[in-house]
Motif scaffolding. Sequence first.
Motif, PDB file in Angstrom:
ATOM      1  N   UNK A  73      -7.820  -3.266 -54.809  1.00  0.00           N
ATOM      2  CA  UNK A  73      -8.729  -2.174 -55.275  1.00  0.00           C
ATOM      3  C   UNK A  73      -9.977  -2.739 -55.762  1.00  0.00           C
ATOM      4  N   UNK A  74     -10.017  -3.729 -56.605  1.00  0.00           N
ATOM      5  CA  UNK A  74     -11.121  -4.303 -57.206  1.00  0.00           C
ATOM      6  C   UNK A  74     -12.109  -4.939 -56.105  1.00  0.00           C
ATOM      7  N   UNK A  75     -11.611  -5.541 -55.022  1.00  0.00           N
ATOM      8  CA  UNK A  75     -12.238  -6.174 -53.951  1.00  0.00           C
ATOM      9  C   UNK A  75     -12.806  -4.954 -53.147  1.00  0.00           C
ATOM     10  N   UNK A  76     -11.893  -3.974 -52.865  1.00  0.00           N
ATOM     11  CA  UNK A  76     -12.560  -2.782 -52.296  1.00  0.00           C
ATOM     12  C   UNK A  76     -13.572  -2.068 -52.985  1.00  0.00           C
ATOM     13  N   UNK A  77     -13.712  -2.133 -54.350  1.00  0.00           N
ATOM     14  CA  UNK A  77     -14.751  -1.501 -55.079  1.00  0.00           C
ATOM     15  C   UNK A  77     -15.945  -2.488 -54.934  1.00  0.00           C
ATOM     16  N   UNK A  78     -15.844  -3.734 -55.207  1.00  0.00           N
ATOM     17  CA  UNK A  78     -16.908  -4.783 -55.555  1.00  0.00           C
ATOM     18  C   UNK A  78     -17.561  -4.691 -54.039  1.00  0.00           C
ATOM     19  N   UNK A  79     -16.810  -4.933 -53.149  1.00  0.00           N
ATOM     20  CA  UNK A  79     -17.704  -5.351 -51.805  1.00  0.00           C
ATOM     21  C   UNK A  79     -18.000  -4.189 -50.788  1.00  0.00           C
ATOM     22  N   UNK A  80     -17.044  -3.283 -50.914  1.00  0.00           N
ATOM     23  CA  UNK A  80     -17.212  -2.084 -50.002  1.00  0.00           C
ATOM     24  C   UNK A  80     -17.646  -0.672 -50.453  1.00  0.00           C
ATOM     25  N   UNK A  81     -17.361  -0.733 -52.171  1.00  0.00           N
ATOM     26  CA  UNK A  81     -17.927   0.362 -52.688  1.00  0.00           C
ATOM     27  C   UNK A  81     -16.801   1.684 -52.264  1.00  0.00           C
ATOM     28  N   UNK A  82     -15.797   1.376 -52.196  1.00  0.00           N
ATOM     29  CA  UNK A  82     -14.740   2.200 -51.843  1.00  0.00           C
ATOM     30  C   UNK A  82     -13.662   2.220 -53.161  1.00  0.00           C
ATOM     31  N   UNK A  83     -13.564   3.392 -53.736  1.00  0.00           N
ATOM     32  CA  UNK A  83     -12.719   3.209 -55.171  1.00  0.00           C
ATOM     33  C   UNK A  83     -11.271   3.621 -54.787  1.00  0.00           C
ATOM     34  N   UNK A  84     -10.590   3.384 -53.416  1.00  0.00           N
ATOM     35  CA  UNK A  84      -9.231   4.033 -53.155  1.00  0.00           C
ATOM     36  C   UNK A  84      -8.352   2.737 -53.185  1.00  0.00           C
ATOM     37  N   UNK A  85      -7.314   2.674 -53.194  1.00  0.00           N
ATOM     38  CA  UNK A  85      -6.253   1.914 -52.757  1.00  0.00           C
ATOM     39  C   UNK A  85      -6.141   1.786 -51.287  1.00  0.00           C
ATOM     40  N   UNK A  86      -5.715   0.512 -50.812  1.00  0.00           N
ATOM     41  CA  UNK A  86      -5.647   0.461 -49.458  1.00  0.00           C
ATOM     42  C   UNK A  86      -4.719  -0.730 -49.076  1.00  0.00           C
ATOM     43  N   UNK A  87      -4.144  -0.808 -47.901  1.00  0.00           N
ATOM     44  CA  UNK A  87      -3.154  -1.851 -47.690  1.00  0.00           C
ATOM     45  C   UNK A  87      -3.858  -3.231 -47.169  1.00  0.00           C
ATOM     46  N   UNK A  88      -5.174  -3.111 -46.890  1.00  0.00           N
ATOM     47  CA  UNK A  88      -5.722  -4.305 -46.057  1.00  0.00           C
ATOM     48  C   UNK A  88      -7.492  -4.192 -46.239  1.00  0.00           C
ATOM     49  N   UNK A  89      -7.764  -5.252 -46.531  1.00  0.00           N
ATOM     50  CA  UNK A  89      -9.554  -5.245 -46.533  1.00  0.00           C
ATOM     51  C   UNK A  89      -9.678  -6.673 -45.643  1.00  0.00           C
ATOM     52  N   UNK A  90     -10.502  -6.632 -44.635  1.00  0.00           N
ATOM     53  CA  UNK A  90     -10.835  -7.899 -43.791  1.00  0.00           C
ATOM     54  C   UNK A  90     -12.180  -8.056 -43.840  1.00  0.00           C
ATOM     55  N   UNK A  91     -12.547  -9.538 -44.063  1.00  0.00           N
ATOM     56  CA  UNK A  91     -13.907  -9.805 -44.037  1.00  0.00           C
ATOM     57  C   UNK A  91     -14.013 -10.924 -42.951  1.00  0.00           C
ATOM     58  N   UNK A  92     -14.906 -10.625 -41.993  1.00  0.00           N
ATOM     59  CA  UNK A  92     -15.306 -11.565 -40.940  1.00  0.00           C
ATOM     60  C   UNK A  92     -16.210 -12.650 -41.366  1.00  0.00           C
ATOM     61  N   UNK A  93     -15.816 -13.812 -41.077  1.00  0.00           N
ATOM     62  CA  UNK A  93     -16.761 -14.918 -41.326  1.00  0.00           C
ATOM     63  C   UNK A  93     -17.319 -15.690 -40.159  1.00  0.00           C
ATOM     64  N   UNK A  94     -17.016 -15.221 -39.059  1.00  0.00           N
ATOM     65  CA  UNK A  94     -17.296 -16.003 -37.773  1.00  0.00           C
ATOM     66  C   UNK A  94     -18.678 -16.108 -37.599  1.00  0.00           C
ATOM     67  N   UNK A  95     -19.257 -17.277 -37.128  1.00  0.00           N
ATOM     68  CA  UNK A  95     -20.636 -17.464 -36.944  1.00  0.00           C
ATOM     69  C   UNK A  95     -20.763 -17.515 -35.338  1.00  0.00           C
ATOM     70  N   UNK A  96     -19.977 -17.659 -34.591  1.00  0.00           N
ATOM     71  CA  UNK A  96     -20.050 -17.721 -33.120  1.00  0.00           C
ATOM     72  C   UNK A  96     -19.592 -16.755 -32.249  1.00  0.00           C
ATOM     73  N   UNK A  97     -19.836 -16.476 -31.367  1.00  0.00           N
ATOM     74  CA  UNK A  97     -19.299 -15.204 -30.353  1.00  0.00           C
ATOM     75  C   UNK A  97     -18.011 -15.666 -29.981  1.00  0.00           C
ATOM     76  N   UNK A  98     -16.820 -14.792 -30.031  1.00  0.00           N
ATOM     77  CA  UNK A  98     -15.533 -14.921 -29.540  1.00  0.00           C
ATOM     78  C   UNK A  98     -14.785 -15.731 -30.511  1.00  0.00           C
ATOM     79  N   UNK A  99     -15.227 -16.313 -31.508  1.00  0.00           N
ATOM     80  CA  UNK A  99     -14.580 -17.213 -32.565  1.00  0.00           C
ATOM     81  C   UNK A  99     -14.017 -16.298 -33.655  1.00  0.00           C
ATOM     82  N   UNK A 100     -12.660 -16.205 -33.786  1.00  0.00           N
ATOM     83  CA  UNK A 100     -12.097 -15.264 -34.724  1.00  0.00           C
ATOM     84  C   UNK A 100     -11.780 -16.132 -35.985  1.00  0.00           C
TER      85      UNK A 100
END
Length: 139
Positions: free
Chosen positions: A50-77
């Motif tokens: 929830x703290x990550x959700x608030x800090x990075x996404x400005x969502x004050x709710x509980x959730x089961x998952x938060x995903x951050x994409x860090x790929x810097x090239x196309x098609x790399x996951x």
Amino acid sequence: MALVRFFTEDTKFKLPHPVKTSRWIKNTILKEKKKPGNLNFIFCSDDYLREINIQYLNHKTYTDIVTFDSSEEKNLIEGDIFISIDRVKENSEKFSRPFDEEIHRVIIHGVLHLIGYTDKTAQKKTVMRRKEDSYLSLR
């Protein structure tokens, strides 16, 4: 070389069969015609996520998952996927599913987000759920 790593923050959870799960994740990415990169799965508590959700996404709710994409090239996951073990346990009870199935559903859900799938509309959510079911059957 692609690495899939599993960490914990603010919870006592140990993923059973991490090597098998890592292989399954990489195979899912390859089946989607993408290239597996470095993926970090961080299993944590409801409050931590929830703290990550608030800090990075400005969502004050509980959730089961938060995903951050860090790929810097196309098609790399690549990215960081935070998963609330508290929420996964609650959802497994709520939906009468085994915890093992629910944790793997959430894991692959995060991977599908990194691949480019979204669940913002009912139609897109249906597509994503079908993908989840399909990949869960290959586990």
